[in-house]
Design a protein around this motif. Structure first.
Motif, PDB file in Angstrom:
ATOM      1  N   LEU A 176       0.839  -1.198   0.000  1.00 29.46           N
ATOM      2  CA  LEU A 176       0.000   0.000   0.000  1.00 29.46           C
ATOM      3  C   LEU A 176       0.876   1.251   0.000  1.00 29.46           C
ATOM      4  O   LEU A 176       0.626   2.195  -0.752  1.00 29.46           O
ATOM      5  N   LYS A 177       1.907   1.253   0.806  1.00 30.83           N
ATOM      6  CA  LYS A 177       2.813   2.401   0.864  1.00 30.83           C
ATOM      7  C   LYS A 177       3.467   2.643  -0.501  1.00 30.83           C
ATOM      8  O   LYS A 177       3.556   3.783  -0.969  1.00 30.83           O
ATOM      9  N   HIS A 178       3.886   1.586  -1.157  1.00 28.67           N
ATOM     10  CA  HIS A 178       4.490   1.698  -2.487  1.00 28.67           C
ATOM     11  C   HIS A 178       3.467   2.234  -3.494  1.00 28.67           C
ATOM     12  O   HIS A 178       3.776   3.105  -4.319  1.00 28.67           O
ATOM     13  N   TYR A 179       2.237   1.737  -3.435  1.00 33.15           N
ATOM     14  CA  TYR A 179       1.177   2.183  -4.343  1.00 33.15           C
ATOM     15  C   TYR A 179       0.920   3.682  -4.170  1.00 33.15           C
ATOM     16  O   TYR A 179       0.823   4.426  -5.152  1.00 33.15           O
ATOM     17  N   LEU A 180       0.817   4.118  -2.925  1.00 37.36           N
ATOM     18  CA  LEU A 180       0.566   5.532  -2.660  1.00 37.36           C
ATOM     19  C   LEU A 180       1.705   6.397  -3.177  1.00 37.36           C
ATOM     20  O   LEU A 180       1.475   7.448  -3.778  1.00 37.36           O
ATOM     21  N   LYS A 181       2.925   5.947  -2.949  1.00 35.43           N
ATOM     22  CA  LYS A 181       4.097   6.715  -3.398  1.00 35.43           C
ATOM     23  C   LYS A 181       4.128   6.799  -4.928  1.00 35.43           C
ATOM     24  O   LYS A 181       4.424   7.853  -5.494  1.00 35.43           O
ATOM     25  N   THR A 182       3.812   5.716  -5.578  1.00 36.32           N
ATOM     26  CA  THR A 182       3.830   5.656  -7.037  1.00 36.32           C
ATOM     27  C   THR A 182       2.746   6.530  -7.659  1.00 36.32           C
ATOM     28  O   THR A 182       2.947   7.134  -8.709  1.00 36.32           O
ATOM     29  N   HIS A 183       1.581   6.613  -7.023  1.00 31.96           N
ATOM     30  CA  HIS A 183       0.412   7.275  -7.614  1.00 31.96           C
ATOM     31  C   HIS A 183       0.005   8.563  -6.895  1.00 31.96           C
ATOM     32  O   HIS A 183      -1.123   9.030  -7.075  1.00 31.96           O
ATOM     33  N   VAL A 184       0.887   9.146  -6.107  1.00 30.62           N
ATOM     34  CA  VAL A 184       0.525  10.316  -5.298  1.00 30.62           C
ATOM     35  C   VAL A 184      -0.023  11.461  -6.143  1.00 30.62           C
ATOM     36  O   VAL A 184      -1.015  12.092  -5.774  1.00 30.62           O
ATOM     37  N   ASN A 185       0.566  11.741  -7.273  1.00 28.53           N
ATOM     38  CA  ASN A 185       0.103  12.861  -8.102  1.00 28.53           C
ATOM     39  C   ASN A 185      -1.297  12.620  -8.650  1.00 28.53           C
ATOM     40  O   ASN A 185      -2.144  13.523  -8.641  1.00 28.53           O
ATOM     41  N   THR A 186      -1.566  11.422  -9.115  1.00 26.97           N
ATOM     42  CA  THR A 186      -2.897  11.090  -9.635  1.00 26.97           C
ATOM     43  C   THR A 186      -3.930  11.113  -8.517  1.00 26.97           C
ATOM     44  O   THR A 186      -5.029  11.641  -8.690  1.00 26.97           O
TER      45      THR A 186
END
Length: 90
Positions: free
Chosen positions: A24-34
């Motif tokens: 989840l942390k990786h997903y949030l970091k990857t997609h923060v701008n979107t």
């Protein structure tokens, strides 16, 4: 899944030993701008709600827009709405 095709995202998980799930942390970091462009709801299941701000600062990417809404207040509003509708349907 193409996140940008949606208007709303609901993302959440549990806090264990002060941390969210690594994926989840990786997903949030990857997609923060979107995610910041969408209507995004984040929820955390944790035993110590008084530590919410600490959990956010430790687990969510810098630049992610996070506001704390008290779930107790939200649940009271939902309960009131349900009660009013039940009474009107009698």
């Amino acid at each position: 899944m193409i996140l940008g095709e949606y208007d709303v995202a609901v993302i959440g998980g549990s806090i264990r030993m002060g941390k969210i799930n690594k994926k989840l942390k990786h997903y949030l970091k990857t997609h923060v701008n979107t995610l910041n462009k969408l209507h995004t709801a984040l929820f955390l299941c944790c035993g110590y709600t008084e530590n919410f701000d600490d959990y956010v600062s430790l687990n969510f990417p810098k630049g992610m827009v996070v506001e704390n809404y008290d779930i107790t207040t939200l649940l009271e509003k939902v309960a009131y709405f349900v009660k009013e509708n039940d009474e009107n349907n009698l």
